[in-house]
Design a protein around this motif. Structure first.
Motif, PDB file in Angstrom:
ATOM      1  N   THR A 113       0.464  24.980  -2.976  1.00  7.68           N
ATOM      2  CA  THR A 113      -1.048  25.086  -2.305  1.00  7.68           C
ATOM      3  C   THR A 113      -1.541  24.459  -2.840  1.00  7.68           C
ATOM      4  O   THR A 113      -2.442  23.790  -3.252  1.00  7.68           O
ATOM      5  N   PRO A 114      -0.856  23.163  -1.586  1.00  4.20           N
ATOM      6  CA  PRO A 114      -1.653  22.007  -1.397  1.00  4.20           C
ATOM      7  C   PRO A 114      -2.970  22.031  -1.014  1.00  4.20           C
ATOM      8  O   PRO A 114      -2.814  22.541   0.114  1.00  4.20           O
ATOM      9  N   ALA A 115      -4.006  20.816  -1.228  1.00  6.90           N
ATOM     10  CA  ALA A 115      -5.084  21.362  -0.831  1.00  6.90           C
ATOM     11  C   ALA A 115      -5.347  20.104  -0.560  1.00  6.90           C
ATOM     12  O   ALA A 115      -5.599  18.696  -1.409  1.00  6.90           O
ATOM     13  N   PHE A 116      -6.655  19.932   0.488  1.00  9.57           N
ATOM     14  CA  PHE A 116      -7.063  18.451   1.077  1.00  9.57           C
ATOM     15  C   PHE A 116      -7.759  18.318  -0.596  1.00  9.57           C
ATOM     16  O   PHE A 116      -8.589  18.784  -0.561  1.00  9.57           O
ATOM     17  N   ALA A 117      -8.105  16.495   0.076  1.00  9.44           N
ATOM     18  CA  ALA A 117      -8.645  15.950  -1.378  1.00  9.44           C
ATOM     19  C   ALA A 117      -9.380  14.786  -1.334  1.00  9.44           C
ATOM     20  O   ALA A 117     -10.717  14.704  -2.297  1.00  9.44           O
ATOM     21  N   GLY A 118      -9.624  14.198   0.231  1.00 11.76           N
ATOM     22  CA  GLY A 118     -10.141  13.356   0.531  1.00 11.76           C
ATOM     23  C   GLY A 118      -9.522  12.377   1.663  1.00 11.76           C
ATOM     24  O   GLY A 118      -8.366  12.596   1.605  1.00 11.76           O
ATOM     25  N   GLY A 119     -10.009  11.185   1.690  1.00 12.09           N
ATOM     26  CA  GLY A 119     -10.064  11.146   3.202  1.00 12.09           C
ATOM     27  C   GLY A 119     -10.809   9.192   3.324  1.00 12.09           C
ATOM     28  O   GLY A 119     -11.522   9.557   2.327  1.00 12.09           O
ATOM     29  N   TYR A 120      -9.619   8.197   4.415  1.00 18.97           N
ATOM     30  CA  TYR A 120     -10.315   7.146   3.689  1.00 18.97           C
ATOM     31  C   TYR A 120     -10.215   6.593   5.057  1.00 18.97           C
ATOM     32  O   TYR A 120      -8.961   6.202   4.829  1.00 18.97           O
ATOM     33  N   GLN A 147       2.007   1.348  -1.877  1.00 19.21           N
ATOM     34  CA  GLN A 147       2.041   2.107  -3.434  1.00 19.21           C
ATOM     35  C   GLN A 147       0.485   2.037  -4.275  1.00 19.21           C
ATOM     36  O   GLN A 147       0.041   1.636  -3.581  1.00 19.21           O
ATOM     37  N   VAL A 148       1.616   3.076  -4.329  1.00 18.50           N
ATOM     38  CA  VAL A 148      -0.222   3.180  -5.533  1.00 18.50           C
ATOM     39  C   VAL A 148       0.394   3.567  -7.495  1.00 18.50           C
ATOM     40  O   VAL A 148       1.140   4.189  -7.892  1.00 18.50           O
ATOM     41  N   VAL A 149      -0.416   2.664  -8.152  1.00 17.62           N
ATOM     42  CA  VAL A 149       0.119   3.179  -9.195  1.00 17.62           C
ATOM     43  C   VAL A 149      -1.371   3.242 -10.500  1.00 17.62           C
ATOM     44  O   VAL A 149      -2.015   2.913  -9.975  1.00 17.62           O
ATOM     45  N   THR A 150      -1.043   3.945 -11.630  1.00 16.87           N
ATOM     46  CA  THR A 150      -2.218   3.862 -12.934  1.00 16.87           C
ATOM     47  C   THR A 150      -2.174   2.127 -13.422  1.00 16.87           C
ATOM     48  O   THR A 150      -0.794   2.011 -14.384  1.00 16.87           O
ATOM     49  N   TYR A 151      -2.934   1.541 -13.045  1.00 17.48           N
ATOM     50  CA  TYR A 151      -2.983   0.095 -13.265  1.00 17.48           C
ATOM     51  C   TYR A 151      -2.955  -0.164 -14.711  1.00 17.48           C
ATOM     52  O   TYR A 151      -4.050   0.427 -14.952  1.00 17.48           O
ATOM     53  N   LYS A 206      -7.419   2.287 -13.971  1.00 17.83           N
ATOM     54  CA  LYS A 206      -7.298   2.859 -12.683  1.00 17.83           C
ATOM     55  C   LYS A 206      -6.195   3.078 -11.608  1.00 17.83           C
ATOM     56  O   LYS A 206      -5.018   2.923 -11.085  1.00 17.83           O
ATOM     57  N   GLN A 207      -6.216   4.108 -10.605  1.00 22.61           N
ATOM     58  CA  GLN A 207      -5.165   4.303  -9.435  1.00 22.61           C
ATOM     59  C   GLN A 207      -5.505   3.647  -8.406  1.00 22.61           C
ATOM     60  O   GLN A 207      -6.660   3.357  -8.352  1.00 22.61           O
ATOM     61  N   ILE A 208      -4.513   2.173  -8.597  1.00 21.02           N
ATOM     62  CA  ILE A 208      -4.589   1.214  -7.935  1.00 21.02           C
ATOM     63  C   ILE A 208      -3.802   1.876  -5.901  1.00 21.02           C
ATOM     64  O   ILE A 208      -2.235   1.866  -6.927  1.00 21.02           O
ATOM     65  N   PHE A 209      -4.962   1.598  -4.873  1.00 25.25           N
ATOM     66  CA  PHE A 209      -3.849   1.712  -3.724  1.00 25.25           C
ATOM     67  C   PHE A 209      -3.664   0.455  -3.206  1.00 25.25           C
ATOM     68  O   PHE A 209      -4.355  -0.568  -3.166  1.00 25.25           O
ATOM     69  N   ILE A 210      -2.045   0.272  -3.186  1.00 27.73           N
ATOM     70  CA  ILE A 210      -2.015  -1.260  -2.131  1.00 27.73           C
ATOM     71  C   ILE A 210      -1.048  -0.654  -0.439  1.00 27.73           C
ATOM     72  O   ILE A 210      -0.689  -0.771  -0.550  1.00 27.73           O
ATOM     73  N   GLY A 211      -1.584  -1.276   0.588  1.00 29.93           N
ATOM     74  CA  GLY A 211      -1.192  -0.925   1.438  1.00 29.93           C
ATOM     75  C   GLY A 211      -0.830  -1.746   1.877  1.00 29.93           C
ATOM     76  O   GLY A 211      -1.908  -2.945   2.280  1.00 29.93           O
ATOM     77  N   SER A 212      -0.422  -1.577   2.938  1.00 30.53           N
ATOM     78  CA  SER A 212       0.546  -2.709   4.344  1.00 30.53           C
ATOM     79  C   SER A 212       0.018  -1.796   5.065  1.00 30.53           C
ATOM     80  O   SER A 212       0.454  -0.991   6.251  1.00 30.53           O
ATOM     81  N   ASP A 238      -9.539   1.168  -4.870  1.00 27.74           N
ATOM     82  CA  ASP A 238      -9.439   1.907  -5.701  1.00 27.74           C
ATOM     83  C   ASP A 238      -9.570   3.371  -6.116  1.00 27.74           C
ATOM     84  O   ASP A 238     -10.620   3.655  -4.552  1.00 27.74           O
ATOM     85  N   VAL A 239      -8.253   3.786  -5.892  1.00 26.85           N
ATOM     86  CA  VAL A 239      -7.959   5.440  -5.444  1.00 26.85           C
ATOM     87  C   VAL A 239      -8.594   6.366  -6.401  1.00 26.85           C
ATOM     88  O   VAL A 239      -7.980   7.923  -6.563  1.00 26.85           O
ATOM     89  N   THR A 240      -9.144   5.932  -7.765  1.00 26.65           N
ATOM     90  CA  THR A 240      -8.842   7.202  -8.884  1.00 26.65           C
ATOM     91  C   THR A 240      -9.823   8.199  -8.479  1.00 26.65           C
ATOM     92  O   THR A 240      -9.587   9.171  -8.655  1.00 26.65           O
ATOM     93  N   ASN A 241     -11.164   8.234  -7.643  1.00 30.24           N
ATOM     94  CA  ASN A 241     -11.657   9.627  -7.154  1.00 30.24           C
ATOM     95  C   ASN A 241     -11.648   9.698  -5.399  1.00 30.24           C
ATOM     96  O   ASN A 241     -11.638   8.406  -4.441  1.00 30.24           O
ATOM     97  N   PRO A 242     -10.343  10.435  -5.238  1.00 29.06           N
ATOM     98  CA  PRO A 242      -9.814  10.612  -3.767  1.00 29.06           C
ATOM     99  C   PRO A 242     -11.124  10.542  -2.619  1.00 29.06           C
ATOM    100  O   PRO A 242     -11.623  10.520  -2.006  1.00 29.06           O
ATOM    101  N   SER A 243     -12.116  11.727  -3.444  1.00 33.92           N
ATOM    102  CA  SER A 243     -13.321  12.276  -2.629  1.00 33.92           C
ATOM    103  C   SER A 243     -14.331  10.902  -2.670  1.00 33.92           C
ATOM    104  O   SER A 243     -15.907  10.513  -1.563  1.00 33.92           O
ATOM    105  N   ASN A 244     -13.550   9.485  -3.399  1.00 34.85           N
ATOM    106  CA  ASN A 244     -14.768   8.391  -2.971  1.00 34.85           C
ATOM    107  C   ASN A 244     -14.171   7.107  -3.553  1.00 34.85           C
ATOM    108  O   ASN A 244     -14.358   6.399  -4.751  1.00 34.85           O
ATOM    109  N   VAL A 245     -13.427   6.519  -2.140  1.00 31.94           N
ATOM    110  CA  VAL A 245     -12.315   5.165  -2.088  1.00 31.94           C
ATOM    111  C   VAL A 245     -13.423   4.000  -2.322  1.00 31.94           C
ATOM    112  O   VAL A 245     -13.924   3.846  -1.487  1.00 31.94           O
ATOM    113  N   ILE A 246     -12.823   3.430  -3.201  1.00 31.23           N
ATOM    114  CA  ILE A 246     -13.686   1.832  -3.293  1.00 31.23           C
ATOM    115  C   ILE A 246     -12.810   0.691  -2.775  1.00 31.23           C
ATOM    116  O   ILE A 246     -11.937   0.586  -3.598  1.00 31.23           O
TER     117      ILE A 246
END
Length: 334
Positions: free
Chosen positions: A187-194, A204-208, A218-224, A233-241
């Motif tokens: 039952t996948p559910a929407f968690a947030g968007g950025y 790549q996303v890692v537990t840093y 922290k959950q760190i997102f490295i985007g190409s 910082d995507v630790t809180n999907p509803s508040n990406v920093i």
């Protein structure tokens, strides 16, 4: 020490299954090689497909059997590779809508999550434990669940420590992060968007646990992101920093990259730079000692002019896939 190599996407339709081919005098059968044997091949025609485009894997925690998950133009193939000389094609999950050149798969727990650039495809969920006992293989599988809050997606990223899937390159959030709670995979559910960083091609996303103590755990997102690398910082999907971005010279297309295991350095592949600037395969290496102030470290050039496509790191080795030059392994211990 002699290594082994498994190839699952073939270009020779007259052969459906190859057993082990030893690397001798620089060739494993028709393929140039150095210190790697070709263990098995399965032809695309065996999987009733025209194109293969992605590969991921799953190790069954019950018996440690290993499976390859292959993105095809018209679905996802599942192959038991536990015995790499005698692999078994178990079957295919058809695409949710139409065929597409692009299909991407990641795993969380015992579930595969599959996206495609096919219109209206969304995200398929497949219970991988169904691969344990497949009678009369190969068979046609059905999806176990589906998520439809986006249509097409170029890629999906999962940090297997946490129950969040990051679909990128969708038609939502400017092609940025579309985050999905997969704590209950069926039952996948929407968690947030950025959307502030625009289109992300891969990430790549890692537990840093790296050297910058400001972001430990922290959950760190490295985007190409096509023309730059983005750190979030995507630790809180509803508040990406947003943390920082970094660009580099001779940019063609910022395609994909991977952390070294100490999370100090990030190795990036640019997909079009070789074509546009005329140099050999180039890896761009960044120093991420301080995530707020990443810096260029150096460039590594390979022995051919082939386009480098994907980089993955395991221990002190970087595994590099190339257009027209196969896979190359680099010692990065230094």
């Amino acid at each position: 020490m002699k290594k082994t190599l498994l190839s699952l996407t073939l270009l020779f339709p007259f052969i459906t299954l190859y057993a082990q081919t030893i690397c001798q005098n620089g060739f494993a059968g028709q393929f140039p090689c150095n210190d790697y044997d070709l263990m098995s091949r399965i032809d695309l025609s065996t999987m009733n497909a025209s194109v293969a485009n992605d590969i991921w894997g799953w190790t069954d925690p019950q018996d440690n059997k290993e499976y390859a998950l292959i993105g095809l133009d018209n679905g996802t193939a599942f192959i038991n590779i536990t015995d790499p000389v005698n692999v078994e094609y178990l079957g295919k999950l058809p695409t949710h809508t139409s065929s597409s050149t692009w299909r991407d798969i990641k795993v969380y727990g015992n579930y595969a999550f599959i996206v495609s650039e096919a219109q209206g495809h969304g995200m398929q969920v497949f219970d991988l434990t169904r691969l344990r006992n497949v009678p009369n293989a190969p068979i046609t599988f059905t999806e176990d669940a589906h998520y439809n809050q986006f249509g097409n997606a170029h890629n999906i990223v999962i940090n297997e420590d946490t129950p969040v899937a990051y679909a990128v390159g969708t038609s939502t959030f400017n092609g940025g992060l579309h985050m999905i709670d997969i704590s209950n995979p069926l039952t996948p559910a929407f968690a947030g968007g950025y959307s502030a960083s625009n289109y992300t091609h891969d990430s790549q996303v890692v537990t840093y646990t790296g050297p910058d103590s400001d972001y430990t755990d922290k959950q760190i997102f490295i985007g190409s992101n096509e023309d730059e690398v983005v750190i979030l910082d995507v630790t809180n999907p509803s508040n990406v920093i947003p943390i920082s971005t970094i660009s580099y010279v001779n940019t063609g297309y910022t395609h994909q990259g991977w952390f070294t295991e100490d999370e100090r350095y990030f190795i990036l592949g640019d997909e079009y730079d070789e074509l546009q600037y005329g140099f050999n395969s180039r890896a761009v290496v960044f120093d991420f000692l301080d995530l707020d102030n990443p810096s260029f470290f150096f460039e590594f050039f390979g022995p051919t002019a082939a386009i480098d496509h994907n980089y993955y790191v395991k221990g002190d080795l970087a595994y590099i896939s190339n257009y027209n030059a196969g896979v190359r392994i680099a010692d990065i211990s230094g």
